[in-house]
Design an enzyme around this catalytic site. Structure first.
Site, short mmCIF file in Angstrom:
data_model
loop_
_atom_site.label_atom_id
_atom_site.label_comp_id
_atom_site.label_asym_id
_atom_site.label_seq_id
_atom_site.Cartn_x
_atom_site.Cartn_y
_atom_site.Cartn_z
N HIS A 75 0.84 -1.20 0.00
CA HIS A 75 0.00 0.00 0.00
C HIS A 75 0.87 1.25 0.00
O HIS A 75 1.82 1.36 0.76
CB HIS A 75 -0.93 0.00 1.22
CG HIS A 75 -2.15 -0.85 1.02
ND1 HIS A 75 -3.31 -0.68 1.72
CD2 HIS A 75 -2.38 -1.89 0.19
CE1 HIS A 75 -4.22 -1.56 1.32
NE2 HIS A 75 -3.66 -2.32 0.41
N TYR A 204 -9.09 5.24 7.84
CA TYR A 204 -9.19 5.56 9.26
C TYR A 204 -10.25 6.66 9.37
O TYR A 204 -10.07 7.74 8.82
CB TYR A 204 -7.86 6.09 9.80
CG TYR A 204 -6.78 5.02 9.93
CD1 TYR A 204 -6.01 4.63 8.83
CD2 TYR A 204 -6.52 4.42 11.16
CE1 TYR A 204 -5.02 3.67 8.96
CE2 TYR A 204 -5.52 3.46 11.29
CZ TYR A 204 -4.78 3.08 10.19
OH TYR A 204 -3.81 2.13 10.32
N PRO A 296 -3.85 0.16 19.06
CA PRO A 296 -3.57 -0.31 17.70
C PRO A 296 -3.74 0.74 16.59
O PRO A 296 -3.43 0.45 15.44
CB PRO A 296 -4.57 -1.46 17.51
CG PRO A 296 -5.65 -1.21 18.49
CD PRO A 296 -5.03 -0.50 19.65
N LYS A 300 1.34 -0.16 15.14
CA LYS A 300 2.76 -0.25 15.50
C LYS A 300 3.14 -1.48 16.32
O LYS A 300 4.32 -1.82 16.44
CB LYS A 300 3.17 1.00 16.32
CG LYS A 300 3.23 2.27 15.51
CD LYS A 300 4.47 2.32 14.65
CE LYS A 300 4.32 3.25 13.48
NZ LYS A 300 4.33 2.65 12.18
N TYR A 388 3.94 6.60 10.23
CA TYR A 388 3.13 5.44 9.85
C TYR A 388 4.01 4.37 9.18
O TYR A 388 3.89 3.18 9.47
CB TYR A 388 1.98 5.86 8.93
CG TYR A 388 0.93 4.79 8.77
CD1 TYR A 388 -0.11 4.65 9.69
CD2 TYR A 388 1.00 3.88 7.71
CE1 TYR A 388 -1.06 3.66 9.56
CE2 TYR A 388 0.05 2.89 7.57
CZ TYR A 388 -0.97 2.78 8.50
OH TYR A 388 -1.91 1.78 8.36
P1 FAD Z 1 2.30 -11.99 21.74
O1 FAD Z 1 1.81 -12.03 20.36
O2 FAD Z 1 1.35 -11.62 22.84
O3 FAD Z 1 2.95 -13.39 22.06
C1 FAD Z 1 3.33 -13.78 23.35
C2 FAD Z 1 3.30 -15.29 23.45
O4 FAD Z 1 3.75 -15.68 24.74
C3 FAD Z 1 1.90 -15.85 23.31
O5 FAD Z 1 1.89 -16.88 22.34
C4 FAD Z 1 1.55 -16.36 24.69
O6 FAD Z 1 0.68 -17.49 24.66
C5 FAD Z 1 2.91 -16.70 25.25
N1 FAD Z 1 2.97 -16.66 26.71
C6 FAD Z 1 2.39 -15.77 27.54
N2 FAD Z 1 2.67 -16.06 28.82
C7 FAD Z 1 3.43 -17.17 28.81
C8 FAD Z 1 4.05 -17.95 29.82
N3 FAD Z 1 3.90 -17.63 31.13
N4 FAD Z 1 4.78 -19.02 29.47
C9 FAD Z 1 4.94 -19.33 28.15
N5 FAD Z 1 4.40 -18.62 27.14
C10 FAD Z 1 3.65 -17.54 27.46
N6 FAD Z 1 -1.31 -4.64 16.81
C11 FAD Z 1 -1.58 -3.99 15.70
O7 FAD Z 1 -0.67 -3.38 15.14
N7 FAD Z 1 -2.86 -4.02 15.18
C12 FAD Z 1 -3.88 -4.73 15.78
O8 FAD Z 1 -4.99 -4.75 15.30
C13 FAD Z 1 -3.63 -5.41 16.97
N8 FAD Z 1 -4.60 -6.12 17.62
C14 FAD Z 1 -4.29 -6.75 18.81
C15 FAD Z 1 -5.26 -7.48 19.53
C16 FAD Z 1 -4.95 -8.10 20.75
C17 FAD Z 1 -6.02 -8.86 21.52
C18 FAD Z 1 -3.65 -8.01 21.27
C19 FAD Z 1 -3.30 -8.68 22.60
C20 FAD Z 1 -2.68 -7.32 20.54
C21 FAD Z 1 -2.98 -6.69 19.31
N9 FAD Z 1 -2.01 -6.00 18.58
C22 FAD Z 1 -2.30 -5.35 17.45
C23 FAD Z 1 -0.64 -5.96 18.98
C24 FAD Z 1 0.19 -7.04 18.29
O9 FAD Z 1 -0.60 -8.14 18.00
C25 FAD Z 1 1.29 -7.36 19.26
O10 FAD Z 1 2.11 -6.22 19.38
C26 FAD Z 1 2.14 -8.58 18.86
O11 FAD Z 1 1.37 -9.75 18.97
C27 FAD Z 1 3.35 -8.68 19.78
O12 FAD Z 1 3.96 -9.91 19.62
P2 FAD Z 1 4.68 -10.62 20.83
O13 FAD Z 1 5.25 -11.86 20.24
O14 FAD Z 1 5.56 -9.66 21.53
O15 FAD Z 1 3.51 -10.96 21.87
C1 DHB Z 2 -4.98 -3.32 11.01
C2 DHB Z 2 -4.83 -3.12 12.36
C3 DHB Z 2 -4.46 -1.88 12.82
O1 DHB Z 2 -4.30 -1.67 14.13
C4 DHB Z 2 -4.26 -0.81 11.94
O2 DHB Z 2 -3.92 0.40 12.43
C5 DHB Z 2 -4.41 -1.03 10.60
C6 DHB Z 2 -4.78 -2.29 10.13
C7 DHB Z 2 -5.38 -4.66 10.53
O3 DHB Z 2 -5.59 -5.55 11.36
O4 DHB Z 2 -5.51 -4.83 9.32
#
Ligand code: FAD
Ligand code: DHB
Length: 396
Positions: A75, A204, A296, A300, A388
């Site tokens: 995009h 947005y 979100p 980021k 962005y």
């Molecule tokens: P996570 O993806 O949270 O992974 C952590 C992992 O550790 C998980 O698999 C979990 O099961 C595991 N874990 C936890 N505790 C333990 C333990 N005690 N022992 C062993 N394993 C454990 N970002 C966006 O940019 N746009 C979005 O729309 C968006 N939607 C989101 C919706 C939700 C519900 C959440 C929680 C986050 C969202 N985010 C979004 C943020 C983005 O998804 C996260 O920044 C990203 O997943 C970070 O990755 P991570 O691997 O650091 O953490």
């Molecule tokens: C999506 C999620 C976001 O938080 C965003 O700012 C833009 C797109 C997505 O899930 O596609």
């Protein structure tokens, strides 16, 4: 029976943990991932969708980007909708050619899992009661249980990639933790639906009824969100009610409207800003959501997680290959520069675009004035665009 010794024990198999495992493997550094959930459960979590170019570049470097290049959508811009009209922010023109890739977090995770299986990397799924120990010494270890049997994994370093609710940050002595937090009084209702895209670019939308976001996953699957009460339940929202709300918030005066589809997934997420300014303690290092959360709106979350992992890999590599620990020592300080920039951007986007309960008419007009500035001044639009697509911070 899992291994009982590795170089880096990684807690969590989300994007941070899996990518760290992949990059360390490429650098010849042995690692084991301990994940509380099953692989299938991890893949069922529908989350982020926008990859910055530097994130995509790192997936190239990690050797896990072939499908992203085939299926991801490039995009060049985003649309901001307010007052019934849409205004384009030309990301590419304003940033000297940068773009973003729309490719779901689930797909990134899938590709990383496949790559890990291909090289035979150890991932212990359904590991219960994972606990990091002795990370203020040179001989840390992690204990866990698998199917009721206790295990101990000795290692040189522990990487806490276990998300906001994980055990890694919670294990750092409280007196050493410095954290910052803001909880927002609203959440996002997210849907996935079958159907064609409503627009060529993400929209947005600020509306008096609340924020909405039109995103996509492919030619046939669409991702949409709208601001809601974080305590609301998906059961209160019939498909008809969801479409009525999206139309009310996003359809424009000149006849462009959201295209309905068959909804097959609904979820509600809360919104929080959080920074743990302690991202390392002895030989325990935090990365991704374990250390920071952004609302979100600026897309980021996953990009920040990937940036942490890039730094941590570089620092661990310098330790093992060049016998240098200065990069490890500076890990928090270096990572936090990018994190605070993204925290501010995410807070700014969130504050400008959402309906704030109790905001005065004066404050509402300020939101609109800011949006008008961003969509009419090249300098203001550049601020939005460069954040962005991802700002390069000096230490990068
Ligand atoms: P996570 O993806 O949270 O992974 C952590 C992992 O550790 C998980 O698999 C979990 O099961 C595991 N874990 C936890 N505790 C333990 C333990 N005690 N022992 C062993 N394993 C454990 N970002 C966006 O940019 N746009 C979005 O729309 C968006 N939607 C989101 C919706 C939700 C519900 C959440 C929680 C986050 C969202 N985010 C979004 C943020 C983005 O998804 C996260 O920044 C990203 O997943 C970070 O990755 P991570 O691997 O650091 O953490
Ligand atoms: C999506 C999620 C976001 O938080 C965003 O700012 C833009 C797109 C997505 O899930 O596609």
């Amino acid at each position: 029976m899992g291994p009982n010794r590795t170089q880096v024990a990684i807690i969590g198999a989300g994007p941070s943990g899996l990518l760290l495992g992949q990059l360390l493997h490429k650098a010849g550094i042995d690692n084991v991932i301990l994940e509380r959930r099953s692989g299938q459960y991890v893949l069922s979590r529908i989350r982020a969708g926008v990859l910055e170019q530097t994130t995509a570049d790192l997936l190239d470097e990690a050797g896990v980007s072939a499908r992203m290049h085939r299926e991801g959508l490039l995009h060049d811009g985003i649309e901001l909708s307010f007052g019934g009209a849409r205004h384009r922010i030309d990301l590419r023109a304003l940033t000297g050619g940068k773009q973003v890739v729309i490719y779901g977090q689930t797909e990134v995770t899938h590709d990383l899992m496949d790559a890990r299986s291909a090289f035979g990397g150890a991932t212990i799924y359904e590991a219960d009661d994972v606990v990091p120990h002795d990370f203020d010494s040179n001989t840390p270890f992690v204990t866990y249980r698998r199917e009721g049997i206790a295990h101990e994994l000795r290692c040189d370093f522990i990487a806490g990639c276990d998300g906001y609710h994980g055990i890694a940050r919670a294990s750092v002595p409280e007196e050493s933790l410095k954290t910052y937090e803001r909880v927002y009084p609203f959440g996002w209702f997210g849907i996935l639906c079958e159907g064609p895209p409503s627009s060529d670019e993400l929209i947005y939308a600020r509306h008096d009824r609340g924020f909405a976001l039109i995103s996509t996953r492919s030619a046939n699957v669409q991702r949409m969100y709208f601001q809601c009460d974080p305590k609301d339940s998906v059961d209160n929202w019939s498909d008809d009610r969801i479409w009525a709300e999206l139309h009310a918030r996003v359809d424009s005066h000149d006849g462009q409207h959201v295209k309905d589809g068959k909804i097959f997934q609904k979820n509600i997420v809360g919104m929080r800003s959080f920074v743990s300014a302690t991202m390392q303690h002895g030989r325990l290092f935090l990365a991704g959501d374990a250390a920071h959360i952004v609302p979100p709106t600026g897309a980021k979350g996953m990009n920040l997680a990937v940036a942490d992992v890039r730094l941590l890999t570089k620092a661990l590599n310098a330790f093992y290959v060049e016998n240098r620990s200065d990069l490890l020592e500076r890990y928090s300080e270096t990572a936090l520069k990018r994190i605070w920039r993204a925290e501010h951007f995410s807070y700014w986007m969130t504050s400008m675009m959402h309906r704030i309960e109790g905001a005065s008419p004066f404050e509402q007009q300020l939101q609109v004035a800011e949006l008008e500035y961003v969509t009419t001044s090249r300098s203001a639009a550049t601020v939005m665009a460069e954040n962005y697509v991802g700002v390069a911070v000096p230490q990068d």
